[in-house]
Design a protein around this motif. Structure first.
Motif, mmCIF file in Angstrom:
data_model
loop_
_atom_site.group_PDB
_atom_site.id
_atom_site.type_symbol
_atom_site.label_atom_id
_atom_site.label_comp_id
_atom_site.label_asym_id
_atom_site.label_seq_id
_atom_site.Cartn_x
_atom_site.Cartn_y
_atom_site.Cartn_z
ATOM 1 N N LEU A 27 0.819 -1.209 0.000
ATOM 2 C CA LEU A 27 0.000 0.000 0.000
ATOM 3 C C LEU A 27 0.851 1.257 0.000
ATOM 4 O O LEU A 27 0.408 2.321 -0.425
ATOM 5 N N LEU A 29 3.167 2.035 -1.900
ATOM 6 C CA LEU A 29 3.361 2.510 -3.265
ATOM 7 C C LEU A 29 2.199 3.361 -3.757
ATOM 8 O O LEU A 29 2.321 4.039 -4.774
ATOM 9 N N ARG A 30 1.074 3.344 -3.038
ATOM 10 C CA ARG A 30 -0.094 4.115 -3.464
ATOM 11 C C ARG A 30 -0.227 5.428 -2.722
ATOM 12 O O ARG A 30 -1.151 6.182 -2.991
ATOM 13 N N ARG A 31 0.657 5.735 -1.798
ATOM 14 C CA ARG A 31 0.545 6.959 -1.005
ATOM 15 C C ARG A 31 1.206 8.127 -1.734
ATOM 16 O O ARG A 31 2.421 8.167 -1.887
ATOM 17 N N LEU A 35 5.205 8.897 -2.576
ATOM 18 C CA LEU A 35 5.630 8.843 -3.973
ATOM 19 C C LEU A 35 6.266 10.149 -4.429
ATOM 20 O O LEU A 35 7.206 10.143 -5.223
#
Length: 236
Positions: A27, A29-31, A35
């Motif tokens: 998860l 990688l989705r913040r 990023l």
């Protein structure tokens, strides 16, 4: 061994961080706030390290001196970078993460521009002492970027702070590779002065990226492992 002992004696004790599972790590990688640290670090490394990678070409085009001075220039850069890193930690504690980051990135871009101006005016006749002075200012500004950037990645990572720092470090290595590739092209086409032009452009991109990131996802006032939770970071 001596370095480990010295580190154990001088570093303050830190609280244990929560261990994130595989799902939390993915998860990460989705913040967006995490990023956005990565391109900031990548462009900062590209612009900040490119003149160092091509130090011989840059200093020759600025001063016109031969290779006998390259070792001196590299030594000055190394010592100044170490001083800047210590300064970055102190400023992060005093100013906070975001303010220190933006000030340091602005200083790096300004110093690269100063080197470019010296090269443009001097055209291989700039005094060695002047180039050394600007190199000191450049590395003293570049050094302070590492502590606050890692602190910001840890804060934005929340429970997965370690993974956030690891991801951000990948941006550092990507930036070094980019600096070598793009800088090599600049040297082939425009020499050392071309390297400084590209470094300035990379510095400006860094400032824009991090200014937008800081505005959208501000970090807490002081650097801390226990920063905002991922959910708060994304929705703040």
């Amino acid at each position: 061994m001596a370095l480990r002992v010295l580190t154990a004696l001088t570093l303050p004790r830190m609280p244990r961080t929560p261990v994130a599972g595989v799902a939390e790590r993915l998860l990460l990688l989705r913040r967006p706030p995490v990023l956005l640290c990565v391109p900031g670090t990548r462009f900062a490394a590209c612009g900040g390290l490119m003149p160092y990678i091509y130090m011989a070409s840059v200093t020759h085009d600025l001063t016109g001196v031969g290779g006998r001075y390259v070792g001196v220039f590299v030594a000055i850069v190394g010592v100044s970078g170490a001083v800047g890193t210590v300064l970055g930690g102190r400023l992060t504690d005093r100013w906070g993460v975001d303010r220190t980051l933006l000030a340091a990135f602005g200083g790096v871009a300004a110093a690269a521009l100063a080197l470019l101006v010296v090269g443009g005016i001097g055209q291989e006749t700039a005094p060695v002492w002047l180039v050394c002075l600007v190199l000191v200012l450049w590395r003293c500004q570049a050094g302070p970027t590492t502590p606050p950037m890692n602190a910001r990645a840890m804060q934005m990572g929340g429970d997965a702070a370690t993974e956030a720092v690891a991801l951000n470090t990948s941006g550092l290595y990507a930036g070094i590779a980019l600096a070598g590739t793009v800088g090599g092209g600049a040297v082939n086409t425009s020499g050392g002065v071309g390297v400084l032009v590209v470094a300035c452009v990379a510095g400006l991109i860094t400032i824009v990226v991090m200014a937008l990131s800081v505005r959208r996802y501000p970090s807490s006032r002081h650097a801390s492992v226990a920063g905002p939770t991922p959910e708060k970071a994304v929705t703040s």
